[in-house]
Motif scaffolding. Sequence first.
Motif, PDB file in Angstrom:
ATOM      1  N   HIS A   6       0.853  -1.197   0.000  1.00  0.00           N
ATOM      2  CA  HIS A   6       0.000   0.000   0.000  1.00  0.00           C
ATOM      3  C   HIS A   6       0.893   1.253   0.000  1.00  0.00           C
ATOM      4  CE1 HIS A   6      -4.107  -1.469   0.266  1.00  0.00           C
ATOM      5  NE2 HIS A   6      -3.724  -2.377   1.142  1.00  0.00           N
ATOM      6  N   ASP A  34      -6.055  -1.796   7.785  1.00  0.00           N
ATOM      7  CA  ASP A  34      -5.712  -3.208   7.995  1.00  0.00           C
ATOM      8  C   ASP A  34      -5.474  -3.555   9.467  1.00  0.00           C
ATOM      9  OD1 ASP A  34      -5.993  -4.343   5.491  1.00  0.00           O
ATOM     10  OD2 ASP A  34      -3.954  -3.835   4.859  1.00  0.00           O
ATOM     11  N   HIS A  46     -11.952  -3.427   2.295  1.00  0.00           N
ATOM     12  CA  HIS A  46     -11.014  -4.258   1.523  1.00  0.00           C
ATOM     13  C   HIS A  46     -11.642  -4.926   0.295  1.00  0.00           C
ATOM     14  CE1 HIS A  46      -9.025  -3.968   5.453  1.00  0.00           C
ATOM     15  NE2 HIS A  46     -10.136  -4.465   5.965  1.00  0.00           N
ATOM     16  N   HIS A  87      -7.420   2.916   0.271  1.00  0.00           N
ATOM     17  CA  HIS A  87      -7.128   1.536   0.675  1.00  0.00           C
ATOM     18  C   HIS A  87      -8.094   0.575  -0.032  1.00  0.00           C
ATOM     19  CE1 HIS A  87      -5.560  -1.515   3.563  1.00  0.00           C
ATOM     20  NE2 HIS A  87      -6.719  -2.092   3.256  1.00  0.00           N
ATOM     21  N   ASP A  91      -7.144  -2.339  -2.718  1.00  0.00           N
ATOM     22  CA  ASP A  91      -7.434  -3.747  -2.412  1.00  0.00           C
ATOM     23  C   ASP A  91      -8.301  -4.409  -3.490  1.00  0.00           C
ATOM     24  OD1 ASP A  91      -5.954  -4.113  -0.130  1.00  0.00           O
ATOM     25  OD2 ASP A  91      -7.645  -4.046   1.275  1.00  0.00           O
ATOM     26  N   HIS A  95      -7.955  -8.314  -4.226  1.00  0.00           N
ATOM     27  CA  HIS A  95      -8.956  -9.196  -3.603  1.00  0.00           C
ATOM     28  C   HIS A  95     -10.064  -9.652  -4.546  1.00  0.00           C
ATOM     29  CE1 HIS A  95      -7.817  -7.526   0.632  1.00  0.00           C
ATOM     30  NE2 HIS A  95      -6.870  -8.237   0.078  1.00  0.00           N
TER      31      HIS A  95
HETATM   32 ZN    ZN Z   1      -6.985  -4.267   3.192  1.00  0.00          ZN
END
Ligand code: ZN
Length: 217
Positions: A6, A34, A46, A87, A91, A95
């Motif tokens: 990040h 996180d 996330h 963030h 992600d 993800h």
């Molecule tokens: Zn995250």
Amino acid sequence: MLTQYHIEIMLASLGGRFSPRAMSVIIQANVGQDRLAGQVGHDEFHFDNNAFEKTYAYIEEQRALVVSSLRSGDAKSAWQAFGRFLHSVQDFYAHSNYITLWVDRFDPSTGSGQAALPPPPEVDPLDPSLIRSPDLRSGKIYLPLDGLYFIKRLRPLILRLIPRDSHAWMNLDTPEQGFKFDYAMHAAIKRTVIEFEKTTEGFSGEMCRLFLDTQSK
Ligand SMILES: [Zn+2]
């Protein structure tokens, strides 16, 4: 994505635009998502568990908070809200299966007449047909197994037990996950710049000065 990535994404995308003190508040808020309390029950931080609509709503809520904070002269709250929603967008590439869907359009061997896979810096971070694709998924969190996945020693065992649609199987959080990690990094860098531009689009000169913290450079 792990904290170090990040930070790398933030510096590569926005490093020269903000004052060092603004950048440090933005990065702290970003990686703070996180923390343990931000891991459990916060899919929208996330892009986990296919919570796409919830995450998009969270991003816009935080973006609105950037604007209202700057209007009331509170730069620190604006930087924190900005770091928090960046963030989530970063992600997204680690993800979800967005990168897999993008990469799968190309032929890795160049033998079948399909176009060859472009290098990672050429990844398109916002292909509308993929963003809206019915095949778009993000990793599901199966507790406690997905938590134990972070203990490296247990990883091979966890992967045998946990379903394929889990965060454990789907994530591109680290380079160990293979060649797609570089595509996720470049997509996240490009998307961060796009979000910066989208957020600052209608800013007055005074809001820009406050947000970028240009006088303390
Ligand atoms: Zn995250």
